[in-house]
Design a protein around this motif. Structure first.
Motif, short mmCIF file in Angstrom:
data_model
loop_
_atom_site.label_atom_id
_atom_site.label_comp_id
_atom_site.label_asym_id
_atom_site.label_seq_id
_atom_site.Cartn_x
_atom_site.Cartn_y
_atom_site.Cartn_z
N VAL A 7 -11.04 35.66 5.47
CA VAL A 7 -12.25 34.98 6.68
C VAL A 7 -13.47 34.04 6.05
CG1 VAL A 7 -13.70 36.32 8.43
CG2 VAL A 7 -11.64 36.86 8.26
N HIS A 8 -13.82 33.52 6.66
CA HIS A 8 -15.11 32.68 6.80
C HIS A 8 -15.64 32.88 7.62
CE1 HIS A 8 -16.56 29.68 3.99
NE2 HIS A 8 -16.65 28.60 5.30
N LEU A 9 -16.94 33.13 7.05
CA LEU A 9 -18.57 32.85 7.83
C LEU A 9 -19.77 31.62 8.24
CD1 LEU A 9 -19.19 36.70 7.37
CD2 LEU A 9 -17.51 35.82 9.17
N VAL A 10 -19.62 30.67 8.64
CA VAL A 10 -20.69 30.09 8.51
C VAL A 10 -21.95 30.20 9.22
CG1 VAL A 10 -20.70 27.68 8.70
CG2 VAL A 10 -18.99 28.46 7.58
N GLU A 11 -23.07 30.65 8.92
CA GLU A 11 -23.94 30.84 10.00
C GLU A 11 -24.85 29.33 10.08
OE1 GLU A 11 -24.28 33.93 6.36
OE2 GLU A 11 -24.06 31.95 6.69
N SER A 12 -25.41 29.70 11.47
CA SER A 12 -26.35 28.10 11.11
C SER A 12 -27.59 28.73 12.47
CB SER A 12 -25.97 27.59 12.00
OG SER A 12 -25.25 27.79 13.32
N GLY A 13 -28.81 28.27 13.49
CA GLY A 13 -30.03 28.53 13.57
C GLY A 13 -31.15 28.88 12.88
N ARG A 35 -31.56 31.90 17.76
CA ARG A 35 -30.86 32.58 17.61
C ARG A 35 -30.26 32.06 17.04
NH1 ARG A 35 -26.53 31.92 22.63
NH2 ARG A 35 -26.03 29.89 21.71
N LEU A 36 -29.83 32.72 15.94
CA LEU A 36 -28.41 32.75 15.01
C LEU A 36 -27.32 33.10 15.91
CD1 LEU A 36 -29.96 34.62 11.77
CD2 LEU A 36 -30.78 32.18 13.20
N SER A 37 -26.14 31.89 14.74
CA SER A 37 -24.80 32.05 15.21
C SER A 37 -24.11 31.54 14.07
CB SER A 37 -24.57 30.54 16.20
OG SER A 37 -25.58 30.37 17.24
N CYS A 38 -23.40 32.26 14.11
CA CYS A 38 -22.09 33.18 13.54
C CYS A 38 -20.47 32.27 13.43
CB CYS A 38 -22.22 34.77 12.24
SG CYS A 38 -20.94 35.06 10.93
N ALA A 39 -20.00 31.24 13.25
CA ALA A 39 -19.16 31.31 13.48
C ALA A 39 -18.18 32.13 12.47
CB ALA A 39 -18.72 29.18 13.55
N ALA A 40 -16.98 32.45 12.71
CA ALA A 40 -15.54 33.15 11.97
C ALA A 40 -15.02 32.02 12.54
CB ALA A 40 -15.64 34.38 12.23
N SER A 41 -13.64 32.25 11.20
CA SER A 41 -13.09 31.73 10.88
C SER A 41 -11.92 32.28 10.22
CB SER A 41 -12.58 30.53 10.05
OG SER A 41 -12.94 30.40 9.39
N GLY A 42 -9.83 32.83 11.03
CA GLY A 42 -9.42 33.41 10.44
C GLY A 42 -8.49 33.87 11.39
N ARG A 43 -7.04 34.54 11.38
CA ARG A 43 -6.32 34.67 12.65
C ARG A 43 -7.00 35.99 12.89
NH1 ARG A 43 -0.53 34.96 10.68
NH2 ARG A 43 -1.34 36.12 9.36
N THR A 44 -7.46 37.36 12.32
CA THR A 44 -7.47 38.51 13.08
C THR A 44 -9.27 39.01 12.73
OG1 THR A 44 -7.06 39.72 10.87
CG2 THR A 44 -5.21 39.37 12.05
N VAL A 45 -9.61 37.71 12.76
CA VAL A 45 -11.35 37.96 13.34
C VAL A 45 -12.07 38.22 14.22
CG1 VAL A 45 -11.74 35.59 13.59
CG2 VAL A 45 -13.73 36.83 12.37
N ARG A 46 -11.08 38.34 15.43
CA ARG A 46 -11.82 38.74 16.54
C ARG A 46 -11.60 40.31 16.46
NH1 ARG A 46 -8.61 34.40 18.19
NH2 ARG A 46 -9.71 33.03 19.70
N SER A 47 -10.71 40.51 15.72
CA SER A 47 -10.41 42.91 15.60
C SER A 47 -11.81 42.88 14.67
CB SER A 47 -9.16 42.88 15.47
OG SER A 47 -8.95 42.31 14.30
N TYR A 48 -12.35 42.42 14.44
CA TYR A 48 -13.56 42.94 12.71
C TYR A 48 -14.72 42.89 13.26
CZ TYR A 48 -10.37 40.79 9.44
OH TYR A 48 -9.64 40.80 7.81
N ALA A 49 -15.57 44.17 12.67
CA ALA A 49 -17.32 44.24 13.25
C ALA A 49 -17.31 43.58 12.63
CB ALA A 49 -16.99 45.87 12.73
N MET A 50 -18.56 43.23 13.21
CA MET A 50 -19.40 42.14 12.69
C MET A 50 -20.67 42.53 12.78
SD MET A 50 -18.00 38.39 13.73
CE MET A 50 -18.35 37.69 12.22
N GLY A 51 -21.35 41.60 11.40
CA GLY A 51 -23.19 42.09 11.45
C GLY A 51 -23.75 40.83 10.67
#
Length: 122
Positions: free
Chosen positions: A2-8, A19-35
């Protein structure tokens, strides 16, 4: 992986919103908890907010409750942190985090972004 990139992040005056944004990459990241975590200069990194994989459950640090809102758009693989009524004490580097199980205080997520600076002037 999983690769995470913040912006904002940026320099703002007290009382405004950001407003901050965090763009995630990775096949299963939709099933991940995030924070979001933050680290002010000279201080330890602290928990800010977390959201479950479905978005149905959220958690906040007491210091930001009622001012910050975490949300996610799984179609875009993006997590947001809406920050209102910003205070100088919110000044910190804000980090996005992801974990296959849970994100929360006293937990160490598996994946971290590089961080984005938020500076709030009085």
């Amino acid at each position: 992986q999983v690769h995470l990139v913040e912006s904002g992040g940026g320099l703002v005056q007290a009382g405004v919103s950001l407003r901050l944004s965090c763009a995630a990459s990775g096949r299963t990241v939709r099933s991940y908890a995030m924070g979001w975590f933050r680290q002010a200069r000279g201080k330890e990194r602290e928990f800010v907010a977390a959201i479950s994989w479905s978005g149905g459950s959220t958690d906040y640090a007491d210091s930001v409750k009622g001012r910050f809102t975490i949300s996610r758009d799984n179609a875009k693989k993006t997590v947001y942190l809406q920050m209102n009524s910003l205070k100088p004490e919110d000044t910190a580097v804000y980090y996005c985090a992801a974990d296959p199980v849970r994100v929360g205080p006293n937990l160490s997520p598996d994946y971290w972004g590089q961080g984005t600076q938020v500076t709030v002037s009085s």
